[in-house]
Design a protein around this motif. Structure first.
Motif, PDB file in Angstrom:
ATOM      1  N   VAL A 114      -6.751  14.869  -8.340  1.00 38.42           N
ATOM      2  CA  VAL A 114      -7.149  13.459  -8.334  1.00 38.42           C
ATOM      3  C   VAL A 114      -6.193  12.644  -9.189  1.00 38.42           C
ATOM      4  N   ASP A 115      -6.157  11.328  -8.956  1.00 36.70           N
ATOM      5  CA  ASP A 115      -5.170  10.488  -9.631  1.00 36.70           C
ATOM      6  C   ASP A 115      -5.744   9.662 -10.777  1.00 36.70           C
ATOM      7  N   LYS A 116      -6.980   9.946 -11.183  1.00 34.64           N
ATOM      8  CA  LYS A 116      -7.587   9.239 -12.312  1.00 34.64           C
ATOM      9  C   LYS A 116      -7.913  10.244 -13.409  1.00 34.64           C
ATOM     10  N   ARG A 117      -7.474   9.923 -14.611  1.00 39.67           N
ATOM     11  CA  ARG A 117      -7.612  10.867 -15.719  1.00 39.67           C
ATOM     12  C   ARG A 117      -9.069  11.159 -16.048  1.00 39.67           C
ATOM     13  N   ASP A 118      -9.907  10.105 -16.149  1.00 42.40           N
ATOM     14  CA  ASP A 118     -11.298  10.335 -16.529  1.00 42.40           C
ATOM     15  C   ASP A 118     -12.034  11.158 -15.472  1.00 42.40           C
ATOM     16  N   VAL A 119     -11.689  10.948 -14.204  1.00 44.93           N
ATOM     17  CA  VAL A 119     -12.308  11.733 -13.132  1.00 44.93           C
ATOM     18  C   VAL A 119     -11.878  13.194 -13.232  1.00 44.93           C
ATOM     19  N   ALA A 120     -10.576  13.410 -13.474  1.00 48.38           N
ATOM     20  CA  ALA A 120     -10.082  14.784 -13.622  1.00 48.38           C
ATOM     21  C   ALA A 120     -10.764  15.484 -14.788  1.00 48.38           C
ATOM     22  N   ASP A 121     -10.938  14.770 -15.896  1.00 53.55           N
ATOM     23  CA  ASP A 121     -11.570  15.373 -17.076  1.00 53.55           C
ATOM     24  C   ASP A 121     -13.003  15.801 -16.769  1.00 53.55           C
ATOM     25  N   LYS A 122     -13.735  14.962 -16.046  1.00 53.05           N
ATOM     26  CA  LYS A 122     -15.127  15.301 -15.728  1.00 53.05           C
ATOM     27  C   LYS A 122     -15.196  16.513 -14.795  1.00 53.05           C
ATOM     28  N   ILE A 123     -14.285  16.557 -13.812  1.00 52.79           N
ATOM     29  CA  ILE A 123     -14.263  17.692 -12.892  1.00 52.79           C
ATOM     30  C   ILE A 123     -13.923  18.975 -13.635  1.00 52.79           C
ATOM     31  N   VAL A 124     -12.923  18.917 -14.531  1.00 57.02           N
ATOM     32  CA  VAL A 124     -12.529  20.094 -15.311  1.00 57.02           C
ATOM     33  C   VAL A 124     -13.701  20.588 -16.149  1.00 57.02           C
ATOM     34  N   GLU A 125     -14.410  19.659 -16.773  1.00 60.08           N
ATOM     35  CA  GLU A 125     -15.557  20.040 -17.606  1.00 60.08           C
ATOM     36  C   GLU A 125     -16.631  20.746 -16.773  1.00 60.08           C
ATOM     37  N   ALA A 182     -13.162  31.044 -11.444  1.00 63.14           N
ATOM     38  CA  ALA A 182     -12.087  30.503 -10.609  1.00 63.14           C
ATOM     39  C   ALA A 182     -10.912  30.074 -11.478  1.00 63.14           C
ATOM     40  N   LYS A 183      -9.698  30.310 -10.994  1.00 65.51           N
ATOM     41  CA  LYS A 183      -8.523  29.785 -11.672  1.00 65.51           C
ATOM     42  C   LYS A 183      -8.489  28.273 -11.471  1.00 65.51           C
ATOM     43  N   LEU A 184      -8.089  27.565 -12.515  1.00 69.23           N
ATOM     44  CA  LEU A 184      -8.168  26.107 -12.488  1.00 69.23           C
ATOM     45  C   LEU A 184      -6.783  25.507 -12.709  1.00 69.23           C
ATOM     46  N   TYR A 185      -6.231  24.866 -11.668  1.00 70.53           N
ATOM     47  CA  TYR A 185      -4.940  24.191 -11.728  1.00 70.53           C
ATOM     48  C   TYR A 185      -5.200  22.681 -11.647  1.00 70.53           C
ATOM     49  N   VAL A 186      -4.568  21.919 -12.555  1.00 65.58           N
ATOM     50  CA  VAL A 186      -4.917  20.507 -12.681  1.00 65.58           C
ATOM     51  C   VAL A 186      -3.663  19.632 -12.731  1.00 65.58           C
ATOM     52  N   PHE A 200      -2.089  13.619 -16.179  1.00 59.90           N
ATOM     53  CA  PHE A 200      -1.679  12.214 -16.116  1.00 59.90           C
ATOM     54  C   PHE A 200      -0.468  11.936 -17.004  1.00 59.90           C
ATOM     55  N   ASP A 201      -0.487  12.429 -18.247  1.00 57.09           N
ATOM     56  CA  ASP A 201       0.620  12.201 -19.159  1.00 57.09           C
ATOM     57  C   ASP A 201       0.619  13.298 -20.220  1.00 57.09           C
ATOM     58  N   ARG A 202       1.469  13.139 -21.227  1.00 57.41           N
ATOM     59  CA  ARG A 202       1.627  14.171 -22.253  1.00 57.41           C
ATOM     60  C   ARG A 202       0.331  14.422 -23.027  1.00 57.41           C
ATOM     61  N   GLU A 203      -0.332  13.341 -23.401  1.00 60.03           N
ATOM     62  CA  GLU A 203      -1.600  13.471 -24.131  1.00 60.03           C
ATOM     63  C   GLU A 203      -2.639  14.201 -23.279  1.00 60.03           C
ATOM     64  N   HIS A 204      -2.664  13.868 -22.000  1.00 66.04           N
ATOM     65  CA  HIS A 204      -3.615  14.523 -21.092  1.00 66.04           C
ATOM     66  C   HIS A 204      -3.297  16.011 -20.955  1.00 66.04           C
ATOM     67  N   THR A 205      -2.002  16.333 -20.913  1.00 66.61           N
ATOM     68  CA  THR A 205      -1.586  17.734 -20.836  1.00 66.61           C
ATOM     69  C   THR A 205      -2.125  18.533 -22.023  1.00 66.61           C
ATOM     70  N   GLU A 242      -6.096  22.419 -24.150  1.00 65.37           N
ATOM     71  CA  GLU A 242      -7.180  22.721 -25.092  1.00 65.37           C
ATOM     72  C   GLU A 242      -8.465  23.077 -24.361  1.00 65.37           C
ATOM     73  N   GLU A 243      -8.653  22.487 -23.166  1.00 67.46           N
ATOM     74  CA  GLU A 243      -9.837  22.811 -22.354  1.00 67.46           C
ATOM     75  C   GLU A 243      -9.736  24.210 -21.746  1.00 67.46           C
ATOM     76  N   GLY A 244      -8.522  24.784 -21.730  1.00 69.13           N
ATOM     77  CA  GLY A 244      -8.363  26.143 -21.234  1.00 69.13           C
ATOM     78  C   GLY A 244      -8.065  26.241 -19.756  1.00 69.13           C
ATOM     79  N   VAL A 245      -7.455  25.197 -19.157  1.00 68.30           N
ATOM     80  CA  VAL A 245      -7.096  25.296 -17.738  1.00 68.30           C
ATOM     81  C   VAL A 245      -5.988  26.339 -17.578  1.00 68.30           C
TER      82      VAL A 245
END
Length: 615
Positions: free
Chosen positions: A480-491, A500-504, A507-512, A517-520
């Protein structure tokens, strides 16, 4: 007529309510009038002032208030304590300012109309309490709950929910002075306040130390339906506890949600409560429609018309002024004004309390209640007018679009934008079993013309992920192209589908850094590799040999990876400190980088500063 103790005594009203909803809501949504207005119209049609199919709207309203309670519980699940704390300035700053300004303006309106000061204040205070149900439902339908302007409205609503407590106490203080009653005393009122504070403290302590152990025990030894029963028990029990303490049920449910927001069971709780919340919230709007006493409106139509207009305009002016004063743009201020200019369900509670103490009489209560209900009915129409004026895009049609349900596949891809489309080509080229979901109907329809089979589904919902096959997928790709949406899905995926293996897509360096830290299992910044290739070709265009350009970009990639590792282990500040050190004592350059620097003397400084600006 069915006997009061026969089974049909309950079934007939239930069938009537469901039938009215099933007829009215689709018609109103098709006419683009919204589901809220559909429920209100359905309630008015079957109520005691319409077809009289149901004669006791008050009883249904008491049950339907549970919809608001469950809605606030789900909102609480999204409001972690840290996030709630971060909103403290908006809650107690913006919220208090709006309530204070609007109460003052509406009280002046009442005084201008000839009401006594105490009555004018109570009428104004009730109308100031915006409908939590309408605003929250509207924000949710438009996907704006987590946007900055949506969070401001949520903060104001939380303050208004809290304000009902001191307002009820103030009504008790004002009543003896106005009516001459002597049965209230300072000690009893202070005792009521202390009970309210104590009930909040008890709920917080109990929720912090008892709820998680309870759900862990039930998860280990209980059946699925027992978990659902426990979720309802927590919501209703918390609501009841705070109501017995003199506070609102909605606030009790909200606090319970906040206390469980960091629990590993919160996504399951949300999925369990969601079906009950939806139908009961619709029932609440129908009960509000049934409660509109048309005889009072007809008998006092001039008074009702004048005060609906005056109160909504005065409150709207106050909301707009506060929004602009707190540096909101004109468009955001107008939207907040139209969405919050109505009265709300807590007004019924305040007016009933004022009636019971003799502060206002029954006729005034009925008139004020009618004014509030009509303002609630007008709000969806006002929002429709705003969307028409700003030429908002029409709602998407799901015609010809398949909804994710009962799917399986070794790969689940969430998001089929530009990034996801490229990723999918590699997977499909090797004949991987890929299930793709997205919530952009136009994109799904366009992809279908090219032979892609994309299913409609919102990846932030647990039930949709299950229906799309997340439970059996070996790999889940979040594109997905929205950071907050990606974060909610990852959580959600980390909590519910850890195998399941999680590939994400990052959005940017901070998001990486956050995703690591979330363990993707794997992440990549959406522009990193393309930007490096672009830079390599730019060097070649300047006359640098292709091999030297390739080595320079390779060196950049290694330096970037090293900085990320450093920031992961020592924090961003340590990484910034290291960059300053590198500028004082630069690290030895590789041979390709040295040749590149010969052509551009400032190249080393550019390399050292790369992390400040990289995506």
């Amino acid at each position: 007529m069915a006997d009061a103790h026969s089974p049909t005594a309950f079934v007939i009203p239930a069938v009537t309510l469901l039938a009215a909803a099933c007829v009215a809501v689709p018609l109103f949504r098709k006419a683009r009038l919204g589901s809220i207005l559909g429920y209100l119209a359905a309630g008015l049609a079957i109520g005691p002032f319409g077809l009289r199919l149901i004669s006791d709207p008050a009883a249904i309203l008491h049950i339907a208030e549970l919809g608001v309670v469950m809605f606030l519980f789900i909102i609480g699940l999204e409001m972690r304590p840290a996030r709630l704390w971060s909103l403290r300035r908006q809650i107690f700053g913006l919220g208090l300012l709006q309530v204070g300004v609007c109460t003052g303006l509406l009280t002046l309106m009442g005084l201008a109309g000839g009401f006594p000061p105490a009555v004018a204040f109570v009428a104004a205070a009730g109308f100031v309490l915006t409908s939590t149900a309408i605003v929250m439902q509207t924000l949710e339908e438009r996907g704006e709950l987590n946007t900055p302007h949506g969070q401001k409205m949520v903060s104001i609503l939380l303050l208004e929910d809290l304000a009902i407590v001191p307002l009820l106490a103030l009504v008790a203080f004002l009543a003896p002075a106005v009516t001459g009653a002597q049965d209230g005393n300072l000690v009893s009122r202070l005792t009521a306040v202390a009970i309210g504070i104590g009930s909040v403290a008890a709920l917080i302590v109990g929720g912090r130390f008892l709820l998680n152990p309870l759900f862990r025990f039930l998860a280990a030894y209980g059946a699925r339906e027992v978990m659902t029963a426990a979720a309802l028990l927590v919501v209703l029990g918390s609501a009841l506890a705070l109501q017995l303490g003199g506070l609102s049920m909605a606030m009790g449910a909200f606090l319970a949600g906040v206390l469980l927001s960091e629990s590993t069971f919160r996504h399951q709780l949300e999925a369990d409560v969601e079906p009950f919340r939806g139908i009961l919230l619709g029932l609440f709007f129908m009960a509000v429609g049934m409660s509109l006493d048309l005889s009072v409106v007809v008998a006092n139509w001039r008074l009702v018309t004048v005060y609906v207009a005056a109160y909504m305009v005065a409150k709207g002016v106050g909301i707009y002024a506060v929004a602009r004063l707190t540096r909101s743009g004109h468009g955001e201020a107008m939207e907040r004004t139209l969405m919050m200019a109505q009265g709300g369900e807590f007004a019924f509670v305040l007016y009933a309390a004022a009636t019971s103490t003799g502060l206002i009489d029954g006729q005034a209560n009925a008139t004020l209640t009618a004014i509030v209900i009509i303002s609630m009915v007008l709000t969806p129409l006002a929002l429709m007018g705003l969307r028409f004026l700003v030429a908002a895009p029409s709602a998407q049609s799901l015609d010809g679009v398949e909804v994710a349900d009962g799917l399986t596949g070794e790969v689940l891809m969430i998001g089929f934008g530009r990034f996801g489309q490229v990723v999918s080509q590699a997977l499909l080229a090797e004949r991987a079993e890929v299930t793709i979901i997205d919530n952009d109907v136009e994109m799904i329809q366009a992809a279908g013309t090219f032979g892609f089979r994309i299913y409609y589904g919102d990846g932030t919902r647990l039930d949709v992920l299950r229906a799309a096959g997340a439970g059996t997928a070996r790999l889940i790709c979040v594109c997905v192209d929205k950071r907050d949406v990606a974060d909610k899905i990852v959580e959600l995926i980390k909590a519910e589908f850890p195998l399941a293996k999680l590939y994400v897509r990052s959005f940017d360096r901070e998001h990486t850094i956050k995703l690591r830290e979330e363990g993707v299992d794997y992440e990549i910044r959406e522009v990193l590799e393309s930007a490096l290739v672009f830079g390599r070709e730019a060097l070649v265009a300047l006359g640098i040999e292709r091999e030297i350009a390739r080595q320079t970009v390779s060196d950049l990639r290694k330096r970037d990876a090293a900085r990320l590792e450093l920031q992961m282990h020592e924090g961003i500040q340590a990484g910034v400190h290291l960059m300053h050190q590198q500028r004082v004592t630069p690290a030895p350059l590789t041979e390709p980088a040295r040749k590149a620097k010969a052509l551009n003397p400032e190249a080393e400084d550019v390399l050292a500063d790369e992390t400040r600006f990289s995506g």
